[in-house]
Design an enzyme around this catalytic site. Structure first.
Site, PDB file in Angstrom:
ATOM      1  N   TRP A  54       1.003   3.492 -14.980  1.00 31.51           N
ATOM      2  CA  TRP A  54       1.370   2.187 -15.502  1.00 31.51           C
ATOM      3  C   TRP A  54       0.903   2.123 -16.942  1.00 31.51           C
ATOM      4  CZ3 TRP A  54      -2.037  -2.619 -15.065  1.00 31.51           C
ATOM      5  CH2 TRP A  54      -1.332  -3.777 -15.441  1.00 31.51           C
ATOM      6  N   ASP A 113      -6.480   1.748  -7.707  1.00 31.34           N
ATOM      7  CA  ASP A 113      -5.689   0.602  -8.142  1.00 31.34           C
ATOM      8  C   ASP A 113      -4.716   0.312  -7.000  1.00 31.34           C
ATOM      9  OD1 ASP A 113      -3.646  -0.185 -11.091  1.00 31.34           O
ATOM     10  OD2 ASP A 113      -4.030  -1.286  -9.240  1.00 31.34           O
ATOM     11  N   LYS A 121       2.168  -8.993  -6.032  1.00 37.25           N
ATOM     12  CA  LYS A 121       3.405  -8.621  -5.334  1.00 37.25           C
ATOM     13  C   LYS A 121       3.360  -8.928  -3.854  1.00 37.25           C
ATOM     14  CE  LYS A 121       3.537  -5.911  -9.148  1.00 37.25           C
ATOM     15  NZ  LYS A 121       2.407  -5.882 -10.099  1.00 37.25           N
TER      16      LYS A 121
END
Lengths: 427, 442
Positions: free
Chosen positions: B172, B253, B289
């Site tokens: 990311w 993560d 999310k």
């Protein structure tokens, strides 16, 4: 000891290696065996001691959150109404990095005045931030990058967290005289002398109104003089405004210092918080704005502040922004909010009056007029740490050891007892 | 000579302006400036930052007028109709919170809502996890994934002797900004193999083996962003073993728990494997999310240590990082999460909604793959089915991506990443056509 510029970081790393040579491999106590317990937060400590006390008449004058006359936290009516409107109607999508634009536009107008020239010129860089702390931290990081080597001058005393914020942003801190213990008022001569001697190109942190922790604010005339001095000495004003509307009950009046500086042509910076004046403590809603030379500069500055925010939390929380945007969005609701914040300010002012009257009636020989001369949530009582301890031990009255009283904790029910206890420990 | 304080504001301004003109500075006389040196604004050297790579895609999409346009840029879930979603359980929880007579908007503690922290740790490590039972997990509420990573990074920079973090290639984009800002040196380990569009396991193992002892290793717990490529359970065991042997510190993560496979437990496999092996680790959790709480910024950072005493000290130092950053976290989103996780009915309902989202994504993968096969796409596109989570690394080059956007009005990031969440069944054909065209001709 924290991270620094590349070369300095190398040096620190080497020193760190020498210091932690024993812990550079996993020991039985693991990687974090050498982590030290952090010192206790002084304000939190006050609350803990208060909670542990079983005296039914105990008084908590520690933390700076508003309480009503029954010592209850308050959710403003305009906030409840806004929440009804906002909740369930909208999606919870990411805000842009700089937050809700509609919110920041209104926020800047509130701070600078609706028709401020800098707003009309579209040269204000503004981002939604995580309340006052978040604004100050964004500014400190920005200052570290784009005013390299510049120091920030901070009033003595100030909100303790200011020191932490600028330290973590690796900005050098210097102090200027502010509070005069003898008068429990402003040391204006000391302030002017210290800033006269300050390095050009430095940043000066100013509390726009209701100075925390002292409650001591400059008069408009003093603000004028300070503004002129800072122009002459090329000092950058950064205003921390956490109490607009909450100090005097009048948003324009509380924003006066900033308006004086703007009128004089300062391109200043401002941190706004809605924690107290809208009671949105836990929503973490604030705004950082920097007045720039022109539109292009504002765009560049805003883009770089956003880069800092992106690496810290990506984008700010939406809920509080929607509430404030709604409240400031229509004249009627905005007026209702003005009335509610005035109500809070007036209760505080009433408590100050009552406390001072009671103290003067108690036969105390000490001067207590500072109680009503100081403004905002806090009163710097002038009592010693030992006297603070006595108040806790013998009277179940709790405050921070610097003698700071959160006036929000004073009610019509407890003000008599408070005055009596203060008189007792100081006589 | 300081102007008299009784000047009107316009008279004062005139004096300032004439002062500028008289000095003959380079500053434009029509503009009032704060000068720290002759004629220079304090911020005159500040350069315009480039637009954010990922968020810039959405902005370009919004400006496009084509009715066929598709936004496969940012990773936010969309329904079949292309609409964002607020989960039923979230609406329900929010109602209850806002209408609660005892509710207030007071400050949370620096570490956030305690109930939220406790339940988040349970969600990640498992209710019966050894690390929880032994009191070895320090947890703080944080500002979603970004905030967790930043606070974790700053904590490590201040208290951990090895200030190096290894990131997978690719990762990311924001990881590359967060960690240097936190004070850690970034290095890379091989991860994605372009040839197969799958995991470069050998490369990864080699790089981990040669990492200096004590270095931090960032691992995507599941649904790797941007590639969608995850290690298999066997590969995870291999990775875990090397990390333990080399005494590296894992930093997970986890932004997609439950969202990747549809199963909360399954998506937590890697984290639990490491924790159960007695390893110390850091974990960033995001509810953006999997609960659709994107803008509320809800997450948790946890640190697994060796003993309860160390845990307490670590927690106190995490708070020291947070206090000068934003003082305490926003309460709204955390209250919603705590209510859902803490209420059995709401929790079950959430799992159903979550699985629904994950299943729709998996269906999109199947449909896209089928459309590519039906349209005779050259080569093997089965990687789309093997990759997992919201994103797929298509392998399209920069030029091919430009073709996707300019010719087909399909918006994606330049690294070839598409967000499957932005797809609907009716668009799969069109997307397949565009991909084949770009692959062949651009």
């Amino acid at each position: 000891m924290r991270h620094a510029a590349p070369a300095a970081r190398q040096l620190q790393h080497t020193c760190q290696q020498f210091r932690t040579i024993c812990s550079s491999s996993v020991s039985a106590s693991g990687w974090f065996g050498n982590v030290e317990q952090a010192p206790k937060d002084p304000i939190l400590g006050v609350t803990e001691a208060y909670l542990a006390d079983d005296n039914p008449e105990k008084i908590n004058l520690g933390v700076g959150a508003y309480r009503d006359d029954l010592s209850k936290p308050v959710v403003l009516n305009v906030v409840r109404a806004a929440e009804e409107k906002v909740m369930g109607k909208l999606f919870m999508e990411y805000l842009p990095i700089g937050g809700l634009k509609s919110f920041t536009e209104k926020s800047v107008k509130l701070a600078y005045g609706d028709s401020a020239q800098c707003i009309q010129d579209a040269r204000v860089a503004a981002v939604q931030s995580l309340s006052g702390t978040g604004s100050c931290r964004l500014f400190a990081e920005f200052m570290h990058r784009y005013m390299p080597g510049a120091a920030v001058y901070i009033p003595k005393p100030t909100w303790a967290n200011h020191h932490n914020i600028f330290r973590d942003a690796q900005v050098e801190q210097k102090g200027f005289r502010y509070y005069k213990p003898d008068t429990r008022g402003l040391d204006f001569e000391g302030l002017m002398d210290d800033l006269q001697a300050a390095d050009e190109g430095s940043v000066v942190l100013l509390h726009a109104c209701a100075h925390n922790p002292t409650g001591v604010d400059p008069t408009p005339e003093q603000w004028q003089q300070l503004s002129k001095l800072m122009l002459k000495k090329h000092l950058y004003p950064f205003f921390d405004m956490a109490y607009q509307g909450f100090a005097s009950g009048d948003c324009d009046r509380d924003g006066q210092a900033i308006r004086i500086f703007l009128d004089d042509g300062h391109n200043l910076g401002c941190s706004q918080s809605y924690a107290k004046n809208m009671g949105l403590y836990g929503q973490r809603i604030g705004c950082l704005s920097l007045v720039c030379a022109d539109k292009a500069e504002a765009s560049a500055v805003e883009s770089q502040i956003k880069a800092i925010a992106r690496a810290m939390y990506s984008n700010p929380p939406v809920h509080g922004a929607l509430l404030v945007d709604n409240i400031l969005g229509t004249p009627e609701i905005k007026q209702q909010w003005y009335d509610e914040v005035k109500g809070m300010a007036e209760r505080i002012i009433d408590m100050r009056t009552l406390l001072q009257q009671n103290l003067e009636k108690s036969g105390s020989s000490l001067p207590w007029k500072h109680v009503t001369e100081q403004i905002g949530m806090f009163c710097f009582s002038g009592i010693s740490p030992e006297q603070v301890d006595l108040l806790a031990k013998e009277h179940s009255i709790y405050m921070t050891r610097n003698g700071r009283i959160s006036m929000a904790g004073v009610t019509s029910r407890n003000v008599d007892r408070l005055a009596a206890a203060l008189h007792k420990v100081t006589s | 000579m300081a102007p008299h304080s009784q000047d009107s504001s316009s008279a004062r301004r005139l004096k300032v302006l004439s002062g500028h003109v008289a000095r003959g500075s380079e500053s434009s006389p029509a503009i009032e400036r704060q000068n720290t040196s002759a004629g220079q604004s304090v911020w005159s050297q500040v350069p315009q930052a480039p637009p954010d790579a990922i968020l810039g895609v959405t902005e370009a999409f919004k400006a496009d007028k084509s009715p066929k346009k598709l936004n496969l840029g940012v990773g936010a879930y969309r329904t079949e109709e292309g609409k964002p979603v607020v989960l039923d359980v979230v609406k329900e929880a929010e109602q209850r919170i806002v209408n609660s007579p005892t509710g207030d908007k007071e400050y949370l503690g620096i570490g956030g809502l305690p109930e939220f922290c406790r339940l988040s740790a349970q969600l990640a490590y498992g209710e019966c996890s050894k690390v929880l039972q032994e009191g070895r997990v320090a947890v703080v509420q944080s500002l979603s994934g970004t905030g967790s990573l930043r606070v974790g990074g700053e904590f490590l920079a201040a208290h951990y002797p090895h200030k190096i973090i290894y990131l997978p290639t690719p990762t990311w984009a924001n990881h590359n900004k967060i960690f240097p800002n936190a004070g850690l040196e970034v290095r890379k380990y091989r991860y994605y193999l372009p040839r197969t569009r799958l995991l470069d396991y050998e490369g990864m193992m080699e790089d981990l083996k040669s990492a200096p002892q004590g270095a931090v290793v960032l691992l995507h717990a599941c649904a790797h962003n941007p590639t969608g490529v995850d290690p298999s359970p066997q590969q995870w065991e291999g990775i875990r073993s090397i990390i333990q042997q080399r005494q590296l510190l894992p930093f997970f993560d986890s932004a997609y728990q439950g969202f990747a496979s549809g199963s909360l437990e399954r998506d937590a496999t890697a984290v639990r494997m490491f924790a159960d092996a007695g390893m110390e680790l850091l974990l960033s959790q995001s509810y953006a999310k999997n609960m659709g709480l994107y803008g509320e910024r809800v997450g948790a950072l946890s640190v697994v240590t060796t003993d309860p005493k160390t845990t307490k000290k670590v927690e106190s130092q995490l708070k020291q990082v947070i206090r000068p950053m934003y003082s305490n976290p926003p309460r709204h989103g955390a209250a919603i999460v705590a209510m859902i996780l803490g209420n059995p009915k709401l929790y079950e309902h959430w799992k159903v909604e979550l699985k629904g989202m994950a299943d729709r994504i998996i269906t999109m993968r199947e449909k896209l793959h089928q459309a590519l096969v039906d349209q005779g796409a050259p080569g093997d596109w089965s990687f789309i089915l093997k990759q997992i989570g919201m994103f797929s690394f298509t392998g399209l080059t920069k030029e091919q991506v430009t073709n996707m956007t300019n010719k087909w009005h399909i918006y994606m990031t330049f690294d070839g990443r598409i967000s499957m969440a932005g797809l609907s069944a009716s668009c799969c054909s069109y997307l397949a056509e565009a991909m084949i065209d770009s692959y062949k001709n651009a």
